[in-house]
Scaffold this active site. Structure first.
Site, PDB file in Angstrom:
ATOM      1  N   GLU A 484       0.810  -1.223   0.000  1.00 59.49           N
ATOM      2  CA  GLU A 484       0.000   0.000   0.000  1.00 59.49           C
ATOM      3  C   GLU A 484       0.837   1.263   0.000  1.00 59.49           C
ATOM      4  O   GLU A 484       1.675   1.471   0.882  1.00 59.49           O
ATOM      5  CB  GLU A 484      -0.939   0.014   1.222  1.00 59.49           C
ATOM      6  CG  GLU A 484      -1.839   1.232   1.276  1.00 59.49           C
ATOM      7  CD  GLU A 484      -2.832   1.201   2.431  1.00 59.49           C
ATOM      8  OE1 GLU A 484      -3.570   2.176   2.596  1.00 59.49           O
ATOM      9  OE2 GLU A 484      -2.860   0.184   3.161  1.00 59.49           O
ATOM     10  N   LYS A 501      -8.446  -0.885   1.428  1.00 60.55           N
ATOM     11  CA  LYS A 501      -9.447  -1.295   2.417  1.00 60.55           C
ATOM     12  C   LYS A 501     -10.261  -2.405   1.780  1.00 60.55           C
ATOM     13  O   LYS A 501     -10.900  -2.209   0.747  1.00 60.55           O
ATOM     14  CB  LYS A 501     -10.365  -0.131   2.828  1.00 60.55           C
ATOM     15  CG  LYS A 501      -9.873   0.620   4.025  1.00 60.55           C
ATOM     16  CD  LYS A 501     -10.058  -0.182   5.295  1.00 60.55           C
ATOM     17  CE  LYS A 501      -9.154   0.314   6.413  1.00 60.55           C
ATOM     18  NZ  LYS A 501      -7.932  -0.473   6.527  1.00 60.55           N
TER      19      LYS A 501
END
Length: 690
Positions: A484, A501
């Site tokens: 990420e 997410k």
């Protein structure tokens, strides 16, 4: 009356090399300044006169100089053992005072900076007697006793702005001068030195080669106490899981950076709870204040342009991690962490691998040793080129004859589910929309049980990621396989955040794996989590963005990695011209995907629920380049190794997930097990029971 001078004291025990340091430092400063130099040995009234000498020095030398007046003082005649001639020390732009007691408590109100020089006891005695010969030898113990008595009640070393281990190797004056430039009190007077630091030139060479990165890192940085490998271990073939487009995993996996803090400009920095220590060789400077303000001064203002044909944004600079507890500076509460809140190195030389073009770039500041380093780097690239063993020797863990680390969980399953319920209560009460709850798995590894370097090589092979990294930063080692991106700011001011997410495990069965991917893609809950964080980051970026430039170029896309499928979005913006880039980073820190929304109130909820610091985990890892660019990953899938007890190591692995009103406690607990699997399985360990 002359202008008020800047007064710098060089203190330390006898024989620590203060006199030589002061003379050589004065010579360097005289390139740009008028400098006066005062030696306390000229004013001590005899071999038992340390305390009285300090009194005379403060009253007759420091006090008038501080007022910008000439200092008239009475010298000591060491041959007659009596007061000698009256002398005069003129004020100057900079006044250096050196000697035992130069920074005594009585002198402190008159000083702008204090340098404490130290050396091993035997070296000090040898140096002192070599300088003063038979004159000093009969009095060595007497004088040392006075030093002991004085320092027992006046801890000058603890108050010093700069501490130096003086090895008498000729490096100390340059190291101390670099360290002094970090002191706010000296910023005005040392502007010429600061300007020359910012006028650095870059030397660069391109080599068409595809060396094995692990072997190259070992060759160049294997013996370095501080070294960083920002490792795009996700190859082009591995990055094709539905993510080959701008902003996808393939784009994030193009470059790897290998660097240490060697060379003339090599430095390291650590920050804890409002104090920053910068080490320049054997000199360490301490400053008070927030980290992001320090970063703005150290990173901002430089402009080292990329060479022709070079596509990476990194043109040397700072690399390392920012820990989660820096949230105290961005609206969160003050929580102490067992690991430093930030650890960075300054790399004045580095190797950058361009995986797309099959090229190696050697970058170095133009210093006297640059040619030697370039030659050594070329040889290392040649030795590592053509390797058919990209995993680093096929190393697996645990090694034969050892046992895997036995991890325990900070929260039992029941306790973690209770915290999920508490988070949902906060959401019901309107205090948050989404709470990114985390916990930690910890273990102790005895000496020889776990080698962090070998562990990282195994992790990058079993769980490759676009933002993988290995950081060896003196007291802390970090092995991360993060997928990420937290935040990128280009040299041109283009900003990008890419929050993750939503997670599902991979499955060996292709049909089942496809089902899991489609399940994530169509999950209303996961999409809601992701979109809430997108909105949070749009707000974070807007604080320093050109109005109207914030856009979402990718929403809830699915990327597949070795052990998980992930839901990823991309938010872009343009930094307003002239905005401080460190403050733009601070405005987004910590990553919203690791806090929830709204950020400040949710961080307070997390402090209460988690009741423990996160440390490196859920902070950021990456670089701050001298061309103004930065690229930072979120510190997830990250194993942290710190000193433990009995010569062993303390291991920590943070895991967590986003809690919303409709979260299932069972599914959330299974998600943290899924996220931990990649690291734990590589170490031969299992998720703790209970």
């Amino acid at each position: 009356m002359s202008p008020i001078p800047v007064i710098i004291a060089i203190d330390g025990r006898s024989g620590a090399g203060k006199t030589t340091l002061a003379i050589e430092l004065a010579a360097r400063l005289r390139e740009h300044h008028v400098v006066s130099l005062f030696h306390l040995e000229d004013i001590y009234p005899g071999w038992n006169g340390l305390a009285t000498g300090i009194e005379r020095y403060v009253a007759t030398v420091l006090a008038p100089l501080r007022r910008g007046e000439p200092a008239r003082w009475v010298s000591w005649d060491w041959e007659r053992h009596y007061d000698g001639a009256s002398r005069l020390t003129q004020p100057a732009e900079i006044v250096l005072v050196e000697g035992v007691g130069a920074a005594a408590a009585a002198a402190a109100p008159f000083l702008d900076a204090v340098i404490w020089a130290d050396s091993p006891d035997q070296d000090r005695r040898t140096r002192a007697l070599a300088r003063d010969g038979e004159t000093y030898e009969p009095y060595w113990e007497q004088w040392a006793g006075q030093e002991d008595e004085w320092l027992a009640i006046d801890d000058v070393a603890a108050r010093a702005d700069v501490r130096l281990l003086n090895l008498a190797d000729g490096a100390a004056p340059a190291e101390v001068l670099q360290a002094l430039q970090y002191l706010p009190a000296l910023a005005r007077v040392l502007l010429p030195e600061l300007s020359s630091r910012r006028g650095l030139q870059l030397r660069a060479e391109r080599i068409d080669a595809a060396p094995e990165a692990a072997r190259l890192f070992e060759a160049l940085c294997g013996s370095s106490l501080n070294a960083v490998w920002l490792d795009s271990s996700l190859t082009e073939d591995q990055a094709t899981g539905g993510a080959v487009h701008a902003g996808g995993a393939a784009e994030r996996s193009r470059f790897s950076i290998l660097a240490d803090d060697g060379g003339s400009y090599g430095q390291s920095v650590r920050h804890r709870s409002g104090r920053t220590w910068v080490s320049v060789g054997n000199a360490t400077v301490k400053t008070e204040g927030t980290f992001f303000r320090w970063l703005d001064g150290a990173w901002g203002g430089a402009d080292l342009r990329a060479p022709e044909g070079y596509s990476c944004e990194f043109t040397l600079g700072w690399l390392g991690y920012l820990g989660y507890e820096l949230k105290r500076e961005t609206g969160g509460s003050d929580v102490a962490s067992p690991t430093p809140d930030a650890c960075l190195i300054f790399a004045g030389r580095a190797v950058v691998l361009d995986h797309l073009e099959g090229a190696v770039w050697l970058l170095t500041l133009d210093t006297p040793e640059a040619g030697d380093w370039l030659a050594a780097a070329r040889a290392a690239v040649a030795a590592a080129d053509g390797s058919r063993n990209p995993g680093g020797g096929g190393v697996g863990l645990p090694a034969e004859g050892t046992t895997a680390p036995d991890f325990s969980a900070r929260d039992t399953e029941a306790a973690y589910k209770a915290k999920i319920a508490a988070a949902q209560h906060e959401i019901t009460e309107g205090n948050s929309y989404e709470v990114c709850l985390t916990t930690a798995l910890t273990a102790t590894a005895v000496f020889g049980q776990l080698d962090p370097w070998q562990a990282y090589l195994a992790l990058r092979r079993s769980n490759p990621a676009p933002f993988a990294s290995f950081l060896r930063l003196a007291e802390v080692t970090v092995a991360s396989t993060s997928p990420e991106r937290f935040l990128r700011i280009g040299a041109d001011g283009a900003m990008r955040a890419e929050p993750i997410k939503g997670t599902r495990p991979r499955d060996a069965d292709a049909a089942r794996d496809g089902l899991l991917r489609r399940e994530l893609e169509s999950s209303p809950k996961d999409r809601a989590e992701n979109i809430m964080i997108v909105d949070l980051l749009r707000n974070d970026l807007s604080h320093f963005a050109v109005p109207g430039s914030v856009s979402v170029s990718r929403l809830c896309a699915i990327e597949s990695y070795a052990t998980v499928h992930q839901m990823v979005s991309t938010i872009d913006a343009q930094l307003r011209p002239g905005m401080p880039r460190a403050e733009a980073v601070a405005a987004c820190f910590p990553a919203g995907s690791m806090t929830g929304a709204p950020k400040v109130s949710t961080m307070a909820i997390l402090d209460r629920l988690e009741a423990a610091p996160r440390g490196v985990y859920s902070g950021a890892i990456g670089y701050f380049s001298l061309n103004g660019a930065t690229d930072l990953a979120v510190a997830i899938r990250t194993l942290v190794v710190a000193p433990g007890t009995d010569g062993g190591s303390a291991l920590s692995l943070g895991v967590g997930g986003a809690i919303t009103a409709d979260s299932s406690p069972h599914e959330e607990y299974e998600e943290i097990r899924t996220k931990a699997f990649g690291v734990l399985s590589t170490l031969g360990a299992g998720f703790p029971q209970g």
